[in-house]
Design a protein around this motif. Structure first.
Motif, short mmCIF file in Angstrom:
data_model
loop_
_atom_site.label_atom_id
_atom_site.label_comp_id
_atom_site.label_asym_id
_atom_site.label_seq_id
_atom_site.Cartn_x
_atom_site.Cartn_y
_atom_site.Cartn_z
N ALA A 46 0.84 -1.20 0.00
CA ALA A 46 0.00 0.00 0.00
C ALA A 46 0.88 1.25 0.00
CB ALA A 46 -0.92 0.00 1.20
N THR A 47 0.45 2.23 -0.80
CA THR A 47 1.20 3.49 -0.90
C THR A 47 0.54 4.62 -0.12
OG1 THR A 47 0.04 3.96 -2.97
CG2 THR A 47 2.20 2.90 -3.13
N ASP A 48 -0.75 4.49 0.16
CA ASP A 48 -1.46 5.47 0.97
C ASP A 48 -2.61 4.77 1.68
OD1 ASP A 48 -2.99 5.02 -1.26
OD2 ASP A 48 -3.52 7.10 -1.60
N TYR A 49 -3.34 5.51 2.50
CA TYR A 49 -4.41 4.92 3.29
C TYR A 49 -5.53 4.37 2.41
CZ TYR A 49 -2.11 7.53 7.02
OH TYR A 49 -1.20 8.04 7.88
N HIS A 50 -5.84 5.10 1.35
CA HIS A 50 -6.91 4.66 0.46
C HIS A 50 -6.56 3.35 -0.22
CE1 HIS A 50 -10.25 4.85 -2.31
NE2 HIS A 50 -9.40 4.72 -3.32
N THR A 51 -5.31 3.21 -0.66
CA THR A 51 -4.88 1.97 -1.30
C THR A 51 -4.90 0.81 -0.31
OG1 THR A 51 -3.42 3.30 -2.69
CG2 THR A 51 -3.05 0.94 -2.69
N ALA A 52 -4.49 1.06 0.92
CA ALA A 52 -4.51 0.02 1.94
C ALA A 52 -5.93 -0.45 2.21
CB ALA A 52 -3.86 0.53 3.23
N ALA A 53 -6.85 0.49 2.37
CA ALA A 53 -8.24 0.12 2.63
C ALA A 53 -8.86 -0.57 1.43
CB ALA A 53 -9.05 1.37 3.00
N SER A 54 -8.59 -0.08 0.24
CA SER A 54 -9.14 -0.69 -0.97
C SER A 54 -8.62 -2.11 -1.17
CB SER A 54 -8.81 0.18 -2.18
OG SER A 54 -9.33 -0.40 -3.35
N SER A 55 -7.33 -2.32 -0.94
CA SER A 55 -6.76 -3.66 -1.08
C SER A 55 -7.36 -4.62 -0.06
CB SER A 55 -5.24 -3.61 -0.90
OG SER A 55 -4.64 -2.86 -1.89
N LEU A 56 -7.46 -4.17 1.18
CA LEU A 56 -8.04 -5.03 2.21
C LEU A 56 -9.50 -5.36 1.90
CD1 LEU A 56 -6.67 -3.72 5.61
CD2 LEU A 56 -6.25 -5.91 4.54
N LEU A 88 -2.03 -9.44 5.13
CA LEU A 88 -1.63 -9.00 6.47
C LEU A 88 -0.13 -8.80 6.60
CD1 LEU A 88 -3.95 -11.28 8.62
CD2 LEU A 88 -4.19 -8.83 8.24
N THR A 89 0.67 -9.56 5.84
CA THR A 89 2.12 -9.49 6.04
C THR A 89 2.85 -8.66 4.99
OG1 THR A 89 2.41 -11.56 4.82
CG2 THR A 89 2.22 -11.71 7.22
N VAL A 90 2.28 -8.51 3.79
CA VAL A 90 2.98 -7.81 2.72
C VAL A 90 2.28 -6.53 2.31
CG1 VAL A 90 3.80 -8.00 0.33
CG2 VAL A 90 3.97 -9.96 1.86
N THR A 91 0.97 -6.60 2.07
CA THR A 91 0.23 -5.45 1.55
C THR A 91 0.24 -4.28 2.54
OG1 THR A 91 -1.18 -6.92 0.27
CG2 THR A 91 -1.95 -4.68 0.59
N LEU A 92 0.06 -4.56 3.81
CA LEU A 92 0.06 -3.50 4.82
C LEU A 92 1.49 -3.27 5.30
CD1 LEU A 92 -3.02 -4.55 6.97
CD2 LEU A 92 -2.91 -2.84 5.17
N PRO A 93 2.01 -2.05 5.14
CA PRO A 93 3.38 -1.78 5.60
C PRO A 93 3.48 -1.85 7.12
CG PRO A 93 2.56 -0.01 4.19
CD PRO A 93 1.42 -0.90 4.48
N MET A 94 4.61 -2.36 7.59
CA MET A 94 4.84 -2.46 9.02
C MET A 94 5.19 -1.08 9.59
SD MET A 94 4.37 -5.46 10.19
CE MET A 94 3.04 -5.71 9.04
N LEU A 120 -11.44 -3.36 8.85
CA LEU A 120 -10.99 -4.28 7.80
C LEU A 120 -9.91 -5.23 8.30
CD1 LEU A 120 -10.98 -1.88 4.73
CD2 LEU A 120 -12.50 -3.82 5.12
N ILE A 121 -9.03 -4.75 9.16
CA ILE A 121 -8.01 -5.64 9.73
C ILE A 121 -8.67 -6.70 10.60
CG2 ILE A 121 -6.07 -5.74 11.35
CD1 ILE A 121 -5.18 -3.05 10.21
N ARG A 122 -9.66 -6.31 11.38
CA ARG A 122 -10.37 -7.29 12.22
C ARG A 122 -11.09 -8.31 11.35
NH1 ARG A 122 -15.63 -5.84 15.66
NH2 ARG A 122 -16.39 -5.79 13.55
N ARG A 123 -11.72 -7.85 10.28
CA ARG A 123 -12.43 -8.76 9.37
C ARG A 123 -11.45 -9.71 8.69
NH1 ARG A 123 -15.95 -6.99 4.13
NH2 ARG A 123 -16.55 -9.08 3.51
N MET A 124 -10.31 -9.19 8.27
CA MET A 124 -9.31 -10.04 7.62
C MET A 124 -8.77 -11.08 8.60
SD MET A 124 -7.79 -10.87 4.88
CE MET A 124 -8.28 -9.56 3.81
N CYS A 125 -8.58 -10.71 9.84
CA CYS A 125 -8.12 -11.68 10.85
C CYS A 125 -9.14 -12.77 11.09
CB CYS A 125 -7.79 -10.96 12.16
SG CYS A 125 -6.26 -10.01 12.09
N ARG A 126 -10.41 -12.42 11.10
CA ARG A 126 -11.46 -13.44 11.27
C ARG A 126 -11.50 -14.39 10.08
NH1 ARG A 126 -16.75 -10.57 13.98
NH2 ARG A 126 -15.77 -10.10 15.95
#
Length: 185
Positions: A46-56, A88-94, A120-126
């Motif tokens: 992800a390069t910005d917040y919108h890209t991170a949310a859209s990818s998730l 969770l490990t690659v798309t979202l920057p640490m 979205l992170i909670r949903r992805m974890c579930r």
């Protein structure tokens, strides 16, 4: 048969028609909706917040669709687990300690973006938890599941500590230590 006058009632000369009537109409073939797990237009990281949310969001929808069609798609839980693990490990920057370098703290964030990303992170974890519990367990799976959940926890921690520009939540202010007043006993 001559000694039993009612024996003829037990005979079924039209047995195949009776069975067809009892079976009913055949079921229609199930509809298989394709689930797109990869997108050439979306960046790997992800390069910005919108890209991170859209990818998730895209990966969440595709994984949910695959898990709903697990009787039609062979190894669907394994596909879902690998896609969720990648997200969770690659798309979202640490997160990083330096606020000027950290992806999650270097640019301002709105509260709706913060809430959406945490949801979205909670949903992805579930989804990841459901998928990994459906595949054969091994030591490697337990290790990568722990790593993926640790990455999700680190990112969620960094997002929760962000002070939003429009309406910071009391939880975020207190959690990040930016709340007015005493924060320690």
């Amino acid at each position: 048969a001559a000694a039993h006058p009612f024996f003829g009632r037990l005979r079924r000369d039209n047995y195949e028609e009776v069975v067809k009537a009892l079976m009913g109409d055949p079921r229609p073939d199930p509809i298989l909706i394709p689930a797109v797990l990869t997108d050439e237009n979306m960046p790997d990281v992800a390069t910005d917040y919108h890209t991170a949310a859209s990818s998730l969001l895209r990966i969440c929808h595709a994984c949910s669709l695959l898990l709903q069609q697990r009787r039609l798609v062979k190894n669907a839980p394994a596909f879902v687990a690998s896609a969720a693990q990648y997200a969770l490990t690659v798309t979202l920057p640490m997160p990083h300690l330096d606020t000027n370098v950290c992806f999650w703290r270097k640019s301002p964030m709105r509260r709706e973006t913060q809430t959406n990303l945490l949801f979205l992170i909670r949903r992805m974890c579930r989804i990841y938890s459901a998928a990994t519990s459906s595949v054969q367990q091994s030591r490697g799976l337990v290790g990568i599941r722990t790593t993926a959940f640790a990455c999700a926890a680190c990112v969620a921690d960094a997002i929760a500590r962000v002070k939003c520009i429009d309406d910071p939540s009391p939880f975020s202010l207190h959690y990040s230590g930016l709340n007015e007043g005493p924060t320690r006993p």
